[in-house]
Design a protein around this motif. Structure first.
Motif, PDB file in Angstrom:
ATOM      1  N   VAL A  36      43.673  47.143  69.922  1.00  0.00           N
ATOM      2  CA  VAL A  36      43.030  46.391  68.842  1.00  0.00           C
ATOM      3  C   VAL A  36      44.078  45.573  68.089  1.00  0.00           C
ATOM      4  O   VAL A  36      43.881  44.398  67.818  1.00  0.00           O
ATOM      5  CB  VAL A  36      42.275  47.353  67.897  1.00  0.00           C
ATOM      6  CG1 VAL A  36      41.732  46.606  66.701  1.00  0.00           C
ATOM      7  CG2 VAL A  36      41.183  48.077  68.648  1.00  0.00           C
ATOM      8  N   ASP A  37      45.209  46.164  67.765  1.00  0.00           N
ATOM      9  CA  ASP A  37      46.254  45.455  67.030  1.00  0.00           C
ATOM     10  C   ASP A  37      46.848  44.325  67.875  1.00  0.00           C
ATOM     11  O   ASP A  37      47.094  43.230  67.371  1.00  0.00           O
ATOM     12  CB  ASP A  37      47.367  46.422  66.620  1.00  0.00           C
ATOM     13  CG  ASP A  37      46.952  47.332  65.472  1.00  0.00           C
ATOM     14  OD1 ASP A  37      45.953  47.002  64.804  1.00  0.00           O
ATOM     15  OD2 ASP A  37      47.626  48.354  65.258  1.00  0.00           O
ATOM     16  N   ILE A  38      47.075  44.556  69.138  1.00  0.00           N
ATOM     17  CA  ILE A  38      47.662  43.532  69.999  1.00  0.00           C
ATOM     18  C   ILE A  38      46.701  42.357  70.149  1.00  0.00           C
ATOM     19  O   ILE A  38      47.091  41.198  70.024  1.00  0.00           O
ATOM     20  CB  ILE A  38      48.032  44.134  71.369  1.00  0.00           C
ATOM     21  CG1 ILE A  38      49.185  45.123  71.203  1.00  0.00           C
ATOM     22  CG2 ILE A  38      48.396  43.033  72.348  1.00  0.00           C
ATOM     23  CD1 ILE A  38      49.549  45.892  72.460  1.00  0.00           C
ATOM     24  N   GLU A  39      45.437  42.644  70.366  1.00  0.00           N
ATOM     25  CA  GLU A  39      44.453  41.566  70.513  1.00  0.00           C
ATOM     26  C   GLU A  39      44.303  40.797  69.200  1.00  0.00           C
ATOM     27  O   GLU A  39      44.204  39.569  69.193  1.00  0.00           O
ATOM     28  CB  GLU A  39      43.098  42.143  70.946  1.00  0.00           C
ATOM     29  CG  GLU A  39      43.102  42.640  72.373  1.00  0.00           C
ATOM     30  CD  GLU A  39      41.789  43.345  72.730  1.00  0.00           C
ATOM     31  OE1 GLU A  39      40.857  43.343  71.897  1.00  0.00           O
ATOM     32  OE2 GLU A  39      41.706  43.888  73.839  1.00  0.00           O
ATOM     33  N   ASP A  40      44.323  41.540  68.093  1.00  0.00           N
ATOM     34  CA  ASP A  40      44.217  40.892  66.780  1.00  0.00           C
ATOM     35  C   ASP A  40      45.417  39.990  66.537  1.00  0.00           C
ATOM     36  O   ASP A  40      45.277  38.845  66.076  1.00  0.00           O
ATOM     37  CB  ASP A  40      44.106  41.965  65.689  1.00  0.00           C
ATOM     38  CG  ASP A  40      43.905  41.359  64.309  1.00  0.00           C
ATOM     39  OD1 ASP A  40      43.111  40.387  64.197  1.00  0.00           O
ATOM     40  OD2 ASP A  40      44.541  41.842  63.348  1.00  0.00           O
ATOM     41  N   LEU A  41      46.602  40.480  66.845  1.00  0.00           N
ATOM     42  CA  LEU A  41      47.808  39.675  66.669  1.00  0.00           C
ATOM     43  C   LEU A  41      47.801  38.447  67.573  1.00  0.00           C
ATOM     44  O   LEU A  41      48.198  37.356  67.164  1.00  0.00           O
ATOM     45  CB  LEU A  41      49.055  40.522  66.923  1.00  0.00           C
ATOM     46  CG  LEU A  41      49.363  41.598  65.877  1.00  0.00           C
ATOM     47  CD1 LEU A  41      50.552  42.439  66.324  1.00  0.00           C
ATOM     48  CD2 LEU A  41      49.628  40.960  64.529  1.00  0.00           C
ATOM     49  N   GLN A  42      47.333  38.611  68.801  1.00  0.00           N
ATOM     50  CA  GLN A  42      47.268  37.473  69.716  1.00  0.00           C
ATOM     51  C   GLN A  42      46.254  36.439  69.217  1.00  0.00           C
ATOM     52  O   GLN A  42      46.488  35.235  69.294  1.00  0.00           O
ATOM     53  CB  GLN A  42      46.917  37.937  71.121  1.00  0.00           C
ATOM     54  CG  GLN A  42      48.068  38.651  71.823  1.00  0.00           C
ATOM     55  CD  GLN A  42      47.685  39.203  73.182  1.00  0.00           C
ATOM     56  OE1 GLN A  42      46.510  39.358  73.490  1.00  0.00           O
ATOM     57  NE2 GLN A  42      48.694  39.519  73.997  1.00  0.00           N
ATOM     58  N   ARG A  44      45.379  35.968  66.083  1.00  0.00           N
ATOM     59  CA  ARG A  44      45.991  35.321  64.908  1.00  0.00           C
ATOM     60  C   ARG A  44      47.047  34.306  65.326  1.00  0.00           C
ATOM     61  O   ARG A  44      47.150  33.240  64.738  1.00  0.00           O
ATOM     62  CB  ARG A  44      46.616  36.367  63.993  1.00  0.00           C
ATOM     63  CG  ARG A  44      45.618  37.171  63.225  1.00  0.00           C
ATOM     64  CD  ARG A  44      46.313  38.113  62.280  1.00  0.00           C
ATOM     65  NE  ARG A  44      45.387  38.999  61.616  1.00  0.00           N
ATOM     66  CZ  ARG A  44      45.741  39.925  60.751  1.00  0.00           C
ATOM     67  NH1 ARG A  44      47.012  40.077  60.449  1.00  0.00           N
ATOM     68  NH2 ARG A  44      44.836  40.685  60.194  1.00  0.00           N
ATOM     69  N   LEU A  45      47.834  34.687  66.316  1.00  0.00           N
ATOM     70  CA  LEU A  45      48.860  33.770  66.819  1.00  0.00           C
ATOM     71  C   LEU A  45      48.215  32.505  67.382  1.00  0.00           C
ATOM     72  O   LEU A  45      48.669  31.399  67.116  1.00  0.00           O
ATOM     73  CB  LEU A  45      49.716  34.466  67.884  1.00  0.00           C
ATOM     74  CG  LEU A  45      50.813  33.614  68.523  1.00  0.00           C
ATOM     75  CD1 LEU A  45      51.830  33.191  67.476  1.00  0.00           C
ATOM     76  CD2 LEU A  45      51.480  34.365  69.653  1.00  0.00           C
ATOM     77  N   GLY A  46      47.149  32.674  68.149  1.00  0.00           N
ATOM     78  CA  GLY A  46      46.450  31.508  68.709  1.00  0.00           C
ATOM     79  C   GLY A  46      45.874  30.627  67.604  1.00  0.00           C
ATOM     80  O   GLY A  46      45.969  29.394  67.662  1.00  0.00           O
ATOM     81  N   ALA A  47      45.284  31.255  66.579  1.00  0.00           N
ATOM     82  CA  ALA A  47      44.729  30.482  65.459  1.00  0.00           C
ATOM     83  C   ALA A  47      45.830  29.772  64.699  1.00  0.00           C
ATOM     84  O   ALA A  47      45.679  28.613  64.290  1.00  0.00           O
ATOM     85  CB  ALA A  47      43.934  31.408  64.537  1.00  0.00           C
ATOM     86  N   SER A  48      46.954  30.438  64.513  1.00  0.00           N
ATOM     87  CA  SER A  48      48.085  29.817  63.810  1.00  0.00           C
ATOM     88  C   SER A  48      48.627  28.632  64.595  1.00  0.00           C
ATOM     89  O   SER A  48      48.960  27.594  64.014  1.00  0.00           O
ATOM     90  CB  SER A  48      49.195  30.843  63.583  1.00  0.00           C
ATOM     91  OG  SER A  48      48.757  31.868  62.743  1.00  0.00           O
TER      92      SER A  48
END
Length: 171
Positions: A36-42, A44-48
């Motif tokens: 969940v954390d890895i997918e969330d971070l990915q 967020r990274l894509g949105a950023s």
């Protein structure tokens, strides 16, 4: 033999400790697997990255608009300078013509005065006096026309300087 057994036991214990230390190092070097954390971070990274790209594009568009505005400003300044130069030249020409006309009028008046004085003395032809008077009237009319042209040139210069939203006479 007791020494050999003791050494073997110590070596086995040391090898076990080394094995446990290696296992701890392996466990510490592996990231915790929280999907969940890895997918969330990915995400967020894509949105950023997408937001950053949008900002880059917006910045480039602003730079292009600024370049366009600078070009328009330079064109407007060049046009205004050309208008000012033309107006200055026209004003100078009107002034020169007025100077010539005033000088001619002064000479004409002086000549007419001399003719009138000669006529009083009985030395001049009345027809020449009439012709001189007609020429003087024409010169005065020309002076009036030149002054009108000068006023119109000044009015045209003011019209160029006033904004377009000024009150109109025909409205």
């Amino acid at each position: 033999m007791a020494d050999i057994e003791e050494l073997q036991r110590r070596l086995t214990a040391a090898i076990d400790r080394i094995g446990k230390g290696v296992e701890r190092l392996d466990a510490a070097s592996e990231p915790p697997e929280d999907p969940v954390d890895i997918e969330d971070l990915q995400a967020r990274l894509g949105a950023s990255e997408a937001a950053l790209e949008e900002e880059r594009i917006a910045g480039q568009q602003r730079e292009e608009r600024i370049k366009t505005l600078h070009a328009k400003l330079e064109d407007a300044q060049a046009t205004m300078k050309a208008r000012m130069d033309a107006q200055s030249e026209a004003t100078a020409q009107v002034d020169l013509e007025l100077q010539r006309l005033r000088k001619a009028n002064e000479q004409l008046r002086a000549n007419n005065k001399a003719l009138r004085e000669a006529n009083k003395a009985g030395l001049a032809d009345p027809h020449l006096i009439n012709t001189g008077m007609i020429a003087e009237l024409e010169a005065l009319n020309a002076a009036r026309s030149a002054e009108t042209a000068e006023a119109e040139a000044i009015a045209a210069a003011f019209k160029q300087l006033l904004p377009d939203d000024s009150p109109r006479e025909d409205a």
